[in-house]
Scaffold this active site. Structure first.
Site, PDB file in Angstrom:
ATOM      1  N   ASP A   9      11.816   6.642   3.004  1.00 11.73           N
ATOM      2  CA  ASP A   9      10.978   5.586   2.395  1.00 11.73           C
ATOM      3  C   ASP A   9      11.734   4.304   2.011  1.00 11.73           C
ATOM      4  O   ASP A   9      12.657   4.489   1.339  1.00 11.73           O
ATOM      5  CB  ASP A   9      10.374   6.304   0.962  1.00 11.73           C
ATOM      6  N   ASP A 111       6.370   1.415   6.005  1.00  8.32           N
ATOM      7  CA  ASP A 111       7.719   1.607   5.549  1.00  8.32           C
ATOM      8  C   ASP A 111       8.035   3.064   5.200  1.00  8.32           C
ATOM      9  O   ASP A 111       8.827   3.378   4.350  1.00  8.32           O
ATOM     10  CB  ASP A 111       7.838   0.753   4.198  1.00  8.32           C
ATOM     11  N   GLU A 112       7.250   4.109   5.890  1.00  3.42           N
ATOM     12  CA  GLU A 112       7.645   5.356   5.657  1.00  3.42           C
ATOM     13  C   GLU A 112       7.723   6.175   7.002  1.00  3.42           C
ATOM     14  O   GLU A 112       6.423   6.069   7.807  1.00  3.42           O
ATOM     15  CB  GLU A 112       6.476   6.130   4.686  1.00  3.42           C
TER      16      GLU A 112
END
Length: 402
Positions: A9, A111-112
């Site tokens: 993350d 973003d993960e």
DNA sequence: TCTGGGGTCCTAGGACCC
DNA sequence: TCTGGGGTCCTAGGACCC
């Protein structure tokens, strides 16, 4: 066999990536070190906080609140605009680095990522791999990540959320009581702000309280969602890392208007522009839609949506717009002030699969050819050049997704 | 005060059929 | 006259995520 899962993350992704880009462009300041946010545009009535620096967080600024509120909490806050082209670039850099560890990667959002490391540990431990990824991303890409280390996706995701930034946390089964059950229920994945007060009324305040609540009581009150939250509270999650690229189930475009509109002709023009974007993306995916959905938001934030099944699946701008226009006229109450208008298509199917079973008549073929020609010109010359007559200025107002 | 945009999944009621 | 269920499809709205 026990699965080995990592969740990666990016810390304050939009803000960190903007900081890295600015430094590369020769900026003297690192916006991660000052009170700063990435925000929308207040003049376009999209003034919300998309990301915040740790210093901004100290002022109590929260993601998704208005920029106005952020300014009240910190008058000196520095505000930077969002730029998804840059975000995509850094997201891809991260993905490519992670590919060195396993090809079983699910891109959960920009973003993960989830990594299935089950057959990729090579005599090393999962925790060591997590630490290595954390270190390498920082050194090679210039931004920091949190890494969650666990035996399923839910626990890995909960772990990566513990303390931030730049940390690696484990959440193995024997750690659930000490690391997870002590947290407030609002911290549990998939428990949102509507569910929290309902659980509070049942005297359920921590994830541990939820875990110990009889399963059937939760099912009775919340249905499927009740079963899921009981399982999550107990650290149970059998879902797989979906590493194969997934086809979208629906595609939509919506826009908050710079001013409220109560003129149906104007709304129709915008709806056409939205339809062109949606059908363009649909054709790029080589998919056809079966359902058209129009959404309206009024000045006082009342949302309505109407949807209608199509006679046959299509990606034609003309056909989808005709249905969308019909829906808009059916739902629009004369005189009401519209703040947002949106169009989505759903129940998507593969173009090829449909063609086998379909005969196409000449009229449709002609329309398809026209749509495809426009698509090619769009690819070549960019999005705003090719527009239908009479809505040139509209295109400037609408942010197009590529 | 002013409140984005893009998604996924679920529920509940009504229509319709057997 | 007064009485069924079960199943599927369609639609509107809501909850949640990032």
């Amino acid at each position: 066999m026990e699965r080995q899962i990592l969740h990666v993350d990016v810390n304050n992704a939009f803000l960190s990536w903007t900081a890295v880009e600015m430094l590369k462009e020769g900026s003297k300041i690192d916006i991660r070190q000052i009170p700063a946010i990435i925000g929308g545009d207040e003049s376009k009535r999209s003034g919300i906080v998309l990301a915040k620096s740790p210093k901004a967080k100290e002022f109590g600024i929260k993601t998704a609140e208005t920029i106005y509120q952020a300014k009240m909490k910190c008058p000196n806050i520095q505000i930077y605009p969002s730029n998804f082209t840059i975000y995509k670039k850094y997201s891809n850099q991260l993905y490519n680095l992670l590919l060195e560890y396993t090809d079983k990667i699910e891109r959960f959002s920009i973003d993960e990522c989830f990594l299935d490391m089950t057959h990729y540990l090579m005599n090393d431990t999962l925790l060591n791999k997590g630490k290595e990824i954390n270190k390498r991303v920082k050194e090679e890409l210039g931004f920091t990540v949190n890494v969650g280390v666990a035996h399923n996706k839910l626990l890995a995701k909960m772990a990566s959320d513990f303390t931030k930034p730049d940390r690696v946390h484990t959440l193995f089964e024997d750690e659930i009581p000490t690391k997870m059950w002590t947290l407030p229920i609002s911290e549990l994945f998939m428990i949102g702000k509507k569910t929290v007060p309902k659980l509070y009324n049942m005297q359920i305040k921590t994830i541990g309280d939820l875990a110990k609540t009889p399963q059937n009581l939760l099912i009775k009150k919340f249905g499927k969602h009740g079963l899921m939250m009981w399982e999550y509270a107990n650290g149970i999650d059998k879902s797989e890392v979906e590493y194969k690229p997934q086809k979208p189930k629906g595609i939509g475009n919506s826009i908050t208007l710079s001013q409220n509109i109560s003129n149906i002709e104007k709304l129709e023009e915008i709806l056409l522009a939205l339809t062109e974007q949606v059908t363009y993306r649909l054709r790029k995916e080589k998919m056809l839609a079966n359902v058209v959905n129009v959404q309206l938001r009024t000045h006082d934030f009342k949302d309505t949506s109407h949807q209608k099944k199509l006679a046959s699946s299509t990606s034609s701008t003309k056909e989808i717009y005709a249905k969308a226009k019909e829906l808009l006229n059916q739902m629009y109450i004369r005189g009401s002030q519209i703040r947002l208008i949106g169009l989505r298509v759903d129940n998507l199917v593969d173009e090829e699969q449909m063609q086998i079973s379909l005969f196409t008549d000449n009229k449709n073929e002609k329309q398809e050819k026209l749509d495809k020609t426009i698509d090619k010109l769009k690819e070549k010359y960019g999005y705003n050049l090719i527009t239908r007559a009479g809505k040139m200025e509209l295109d400037d107002k609408i942010k197009f997704k590529k």
